[in-house]
Scaffold this motif. Structure first.
Motif, PDB file in Angstrom:
ATOM      1  N   UNK A 102       0.807  -1.139   0.084  1.00 27.55           N
ATOM      2  CA  UNK A 102      -0.054   0.020   0.005  1.00 27.55           C
ATOM      3  C   UNK A 102       0.832   1.288  -0.073  1.00 27.55           C
ATOM      4  N   UNK A 103       1.846   1.308   0.654  1.00 27.16           N
ATOM      5  CA  UNK A 103       2.920   2.441   0.684  1.00 27.16           C
ATOM      6  C   UNK A 103       3.368   2.604  -0.495  1.00 27.16           C
ATOM      7  N   UNK A 104       3.746   1.739  -1.331  1.00 27.62           N
ATOM      8  CA  UNK A 104       4.554   1.664  -2.692  1.00 27.62           C
ATOM      9  C   UNK A 104       3.570   2.368  -3.464  1.00 27.62           C
ATOM     10  N   UNK A 105       2.378   1.776  -3.516  1.00 29.14           N
ATOM     11  CA  UNK A 105       1.100   2.308  -4.525  1.00 29.14           C
ATOM     12  C   UNK A 105       1.021   3.839  -4.126  1.00 29.14           C
ATOM     13  N   UNK A 106       0.892   3.922  -2.783  1.00 27.57           N
ATOM     14  CA  UNK A 106       0.362   5.583  -2.558  1.00 27.57           C
ATOM     15  C   UNK A 106       1.435   6.644  -3.004  1.00 27.57           C
ATOM     16  N   UNK A 107       2.806   6.155  -2.868  1.00 25.92           N
ATOM     17  CA  UNK A 107       3.867   6.851  -3.226  1.00 25.92           C
ATOM     18  C   UNK A 107       4.035   6.928  -4.777  1.00 25.92           C
ATOM     19  N   UNK A 108       3.825   5.862  -5.217  1.00 26.80           N
ATOM     20  CA  UNK A 108       3.897   5.726  -6.683  1.00 26.80           C
ATOM     21  C   UNK A 108       2.885   6.486  -7.499  1.00 26.80           C
ATOM     22  N   UNK A 109       1.675   6.668  -6.992  1.00 25.15           N
ATOM     23  CA  UNK A 109       0.513   7.482  -7.495  1.00 25.15           C
ATOM     24  C   UNK A 109       0.980   8.831  -7.612  1.00 25.15           C
ATOM     25  N   UNK A 110       1.448   9.072  -6.593  1.00 27.25           N
ATOM     26  CA  UNK A 110       1.667  10.570  -6.151  1.00 27.25           C
ATOM     27  C   UNK A 110       2.772  11.170  -7.115  1.00 27.25           C
ATOM     28  N   UNK A 111       4.084  10.214  -7.383  1.00 24.81           N
ATOM     29  CA  UNK A 111       5.154  10.387  -8.160  1.00 24.81           C
ATOM     30  C   UNK A 111       4.983  10.103  -9.703  1.00 24.81           C
ATOM     31  N   UNK A 112       4.107   9.143 -10.178  1.00 21.20           N
ATOM     32  CA  UNK A 112       4.232   8.828 -11.334  1.00 21.20           C
ATOM     33  C   UNK A 112       2.952   9.447 -12.190  1.00 21.20           C
ATOM     34  N   UNK A 113       3.189  10.015 -13.199  1.00 19.26           N
ATOM     35  CA  UNK A 113       2.027  10.472 -14.005  1.00 19.26           C
ATOM     36  C   UNK A 113       1.645   9.444 -15.013  1.00 19.26           C
ATOM     37  N   UNK A 114       0.301   9.410 -15.223  1.00 22.40           N
ATOM     38  CA  UNK A 114      -0.143   8.294 -16.546  1.00 22.40           C
ATOM     39  C   UNK A 114       0.806   8.690 -18.100  1.00 22.40           C
ATOM     40  N   UNK A 115       1.115   9.859 -18.013  1.00 17.89           N
ATOM     41  CA  UNK A 115       1.738  10.283 -19.418  1.00 17.89           C
ATOM     42  C   UNK A 115       2.947   9.457 -19.702  1.00 17.89           C
ATOM     43  N   UNK A 116       3.560   9.091 -18.671  1.00 20.81           N
ATOM     44  CA  UNK A 116       4.899   8.316 -18.817  1.00 20.81           C
ATOM     45  C   UNK A 116       5.111   7.211 -17.956  1.00 20.81           C
ATOM     46  N   UNK A 117       3.967   6.684 -17.334  1.00 21.48           N
ATOM     47  CA  UNK A 117       4.108   5.473 -16.540  1.00 21.48           C
ATOM     48  C   UNK A 117       4.672   4.524 -17.080  1.00 21.48           C
ATOM     49  N   UNK A 118       4.257   3.860 -18.388  1.00 22.99           N
ATOM     50  CA  UNK A 118       4.408   2.519 -18.999  1.00 22.99           C
ATOM     51  C   UNK A 118       6.044   2.635 -19.160  1.00 22.99           C
ATOM     52  N   UNK A 119       6.267   3.887 -19.790  1.00 24.37           N
ATOM     53  CA  UNK A 119       7.491   3.911 -20.210  1.00 24.37           C
ATOM     54  C   UNK A 119       8.773   3.928 -18.896  1.00 24.37           C
ATOM     55  N   UNK A 145       4.924  -3.961  -7.133  1.00 23.91           N
ATOM     56  CA  UNK A 145       4.600  -2.850  -6.792  1.00 23.91           C
ATOM     57  C   UNK A 145       4.288  -1.935  -8.081  1.00 23.91           C
ATOM     58  N   UNK A 146       4.647  -1.912  -9.136  1.00 24.21           N
ATOM     59  CA  UNK A 146       4.289  -1.312 -10.413  1.00 24.21           C
ATOM     60  C   UNK A 146       3.131  -1.743 -10.770  1.00 24.21           C
ATOM     61  N   UNK A 147       2.755  -3.208 -10.614  1.00 22.14           N
ATOM     62  CA  UNK A 147       1.251  -3.677 -10.951  1.00 22.14           C
ATOM     63  C   UNK A 147       0.229  -2.917 -10.157  1.00 22.14           C
ATOM     64  N   UNK A 148       0.430  -2.578  -8.920  1.00 22.64           N
ATOM     65  CA  UNK A 148      -0.373  -1.852  -8.250  1.00 22.64           C
ATOM     66  C   UNK A 148      -0.692  -0.437  -8.652  1.00 22.64           C
ATOM     67  N   UNK A 149       0.484   0.242  -8.866  1.00 25.96           N
ATOM     68  CA  UNK A 149       0.523   1.543  -9.117  1.00 25.96           C
ATOM     69  C   UNK A 149      -0.240   1.711 -10.570  1.00 25.96           C
ATOM     70  N   UNK A 150       0.175   0.761 -11.462  1.00 19.23           N
ATOM     71  CA  UNK A 150      -0.475   0.889 -12.588  1.00 19.23           C
ATOM     72  C   UNK A 150      -1.852   0.877 -12.847  1.00 19.23           C
ATOM     73  N   UNK A 151      -2.352  -0.129 -12.088  1.00 17.48           N
ATOM     74  CA  UNK A 151      -3.845  -0.541 -11.867  1.00 17.48           C
ATOM     75  C   UNK A 151      -4.542   0.678 -11.330  1.00 17.48           C
ATOM     76  N   UNK A 152      -3.841   1.363 -10.302  1.00 21.68           N
ATOM     77  CA  UNK A 152      -4.314   2.342  -9.487  1.00 21.68           C
ATOM     78  C   UNK A 152      -4.430   3.786 -10.578  1.00 21.68           C
ATOM     79  N   UNK A 153      -3.716   3.862 -11.285  1.00 25.07           N
ATOM     80  CA  UNK A 153      -3.557   4.755 -12.446  1.00 25.07           C
ATOM     81  C   UNK A 153      -4.633   4.680 -13.561  1.00 25.07           C
ATOM     82  N   UNK A 154      -5.272   3.427 -13.348  1.00 23.87           N
ATOM     83  CA  UNK A 154      -6.363   3.170 -14.527  1.00 23.87           C
ATOM     84  C   UNK A 154      -5.655   2.345 -15.768  1.00 23.87           C
ATOM     85  N   UNK A 155      -4.512   1.855 -15.560  1.00 25.51           N
ATOM     86  CA  UNK A 155      -4.117   0.995 -16.790  1.00 25.51           C
ATOM     87  C   UNK A 155      -4.521  -0.236 -16.791  1.00 25.51           C
TER      88      UNK A 155
END
Length: 482
Positions: A102-119, A145-155
């Motif tokens: 959950x911490x990795x997801x929360x910080x990941x969503x704060x730091x990573x923007x959907x416009x460049x997340x996949x790259x 961790x990236x799986x959680x962040x990516x799905x949280x961003x809507x991918x």
């Protein structure tokens, strides 16, 4: 162990078990069970195919005890992989209940923007796997961790899994610390760094295609849709105690891998560290996992043990939080372990009976040019990943069988070693019953058939290798002295 002389086996007989397997799997997956086939029916198909192959081999004089020896050898080689899989399940459980994920997801969503997340996911996994030399360790740590962040961003989950796997196998393929990167030149007869330098000729273009794909996907995928409401993030922070101190757990686990600690030890440490962190950061939640009938004095112990082996989920009224925060523990990996055992049984019979060698010899005889020989090598590696279900066999068997053919055609051994990696290493993650495909699917929680298209680096690599062979670019020949 005595092997049947491959020349004594007709090609049709060697191919018969393969056709039986592929036909049965096509019916089982395509017409009956679909994505649920990995829950058990595919395993039965693989075991049935192993018995069918043994029957064909017995018809040509092969003894069943010798065939079983081949199965036992395969299982012995896959034993460590199966233990790592179980530990990955335990790690995902303790990292969930401790709040690490959950911490990795929360910080990941704060730091990573959907416009460049996949790259960014591809690049990050590439760096980690280059440093650790392991695609498996990369997926089990930053990949989760990236799986959680990516799905949280809507991918979609398959797209994120494809980005993670593409980056993980790029680094695994080029890292001097990788076992496959060392195994391929050893089989072909060249040195490690010559192999790595020569491999960049096909790997770099494949990697650029991969990055362009994910850039294009991001441009096509509307950012407005990806930027879904993040109100669930507040719910997440209210549900669990999230603190940056929890990030020490994945940092320490990655640190062990960077210092060349065995992956099995590093993953076991990560699971244990997650358990300690859970008792410190989420004591009430851990106690609540114990269930009814457990005395309060033993609740913490019971909660941690349940997180290690059982399905756990962070309770939440928010469907996004409930969907993201769940783990199946070691128990969730058992169907994958069963799949690997079944695949190793089929692959062991095919290898011990001499069927794989016979098929490879036929492919060599059809190759009349350098490009044809390289194409045959690429096809053989992919075929063995499908039939034998093991990445190492897909490097060792073709390496052993094609080595003399390359020398006889005047081709330097680095041509062969590059092919072994361009197909044997990377296509293993695309086969559901291969140890690598089963591992990636279980670790990332996405079926192999779903992420196949998005694991761009893995299927572009053999195609790029063959294209470069067809145009004759940098196909090094042996000089007269060599």
């Amino acid at each position: 162990m005595k092997f049947v002389q491959p020349s004594a086996i007709p090609l049709w007989a060697a191919l018969l078990p393969l056709f039986f397997l592929l036909g049965a799997l096509a019916y089982n997956v395509g017409w009956v069970f679909g994505d649920d086939a990995v829950a058990g029916s595919n395993q039965l198909i693989l075991l049935a195919s192993a018995f069918f192959a043994a029957g064909v081999a017995a018809f040509f004089g092969r003894r069943f005890p010798d065939l079983f020896d081949g199965v036992a050898n395969n299982l012995r080689e896959a034993g460590k992989a199966m233990i790592i899989l179980l530990l990955i399940g335990a790690l995902s459980g303790t990292w969930l209940v401790s709040g690490v994920i959950p911490t990795l997801i929360a910080y990941g969503v704060d730091l990573l923007d959907p416009s460049y997340f996949l790259v960014a996911a591809v690049l990050f996994c590439s760096v980690v796997s280059m440093a650790t030399g392991s695609s498996w360790s990369t997926s089990a740590t930053v990949g989760i961790a990236l799986m959680g962040v990516g799905q949280a961003l809507g991918f979609p989950a398959p797209v994120v899994a494809g980005a993670v796997i593409s980056g993980a196998y790029f680094g695994d393929k080029l890292s001097p610390f990788s076992d496959t990167t060392n195994l391929a030149p050893a089989m072909a007869g060249t040195d490690l760094f010559t192999h790595i330098r020569y491999m960049t000729i096909t790997t770099v273009p494949s990697y650029l295609v991969t990055l362009l794909f994910f850039i294009g996907y991001t441009l096509w995928f509307p950012v407005e849709e990806a930027n879904i409401s993040l109100s669930w993030l507040n719910t997440l922070r209210e549900t669990m105690n999230l603190t940056p101190w929890l990030l020490l757990v994945p940092v320490a686990s990655l640190g062990l891998m960077l210092f060349r600690v065995d992956a099995l030890v590093a993953v076991a440490f990560g699971a244990a560290a997650g358990a300690v962190a859970a008792l410190w950061a989420q004591p009430e939640f851990v106690a609540s996992l114990a269930g009814e009938g457990i005395p309060a004095a033993h609740a913490a112990y019971a909660g941690i043990v349940r997180a290690l082996y059982d399905t756990v989920q962070v309770p939440s009224s928010d469907p996004i939080v409930a969907d993201l925060l769940q783990s199946k523990g070691m128990g969730g990996m058992l169907s994958t372990v069963w799949l690997i055992i079944s695949a190793m049984a089929f692959g062991g019979v095919m290898e011990a009976a001499g069927f794989l060698t016979r098929i490879t010899q036929s492919l060599v005889s059809l190759a009349h040019s350098a490009a044809g020989l390289i194409g045959a090598t690429l096809a053989t590696c992919g075929l063995i990943n499908i039939t034998a279900g093991d990445q190492y066999l897909a490097i060792v068997v073709p390496g052993r069988m094609f080595k003399d053919a390359y020398r006889e055609r005047g081709l330097a051994p680095e041509n062969l070693s590059r092919c072994l990696e361009d197909s044997g290493t990377v296509t293993s993650a695309l086969v559901p019953w291969n140890t690598c495909g089963a591992y990636q699917s279980a670790t990332l929680g996405v079926a192999t058939g779903e992420y196949f298209v998005y694991a761009v680096f893995n299927w572009v690599s053999p195609i790029m290798s063959w294209i470069i062979a067809l145009i004759g670019f940098r196909i090094r020949k042996l000089n007269s002295q060599e």
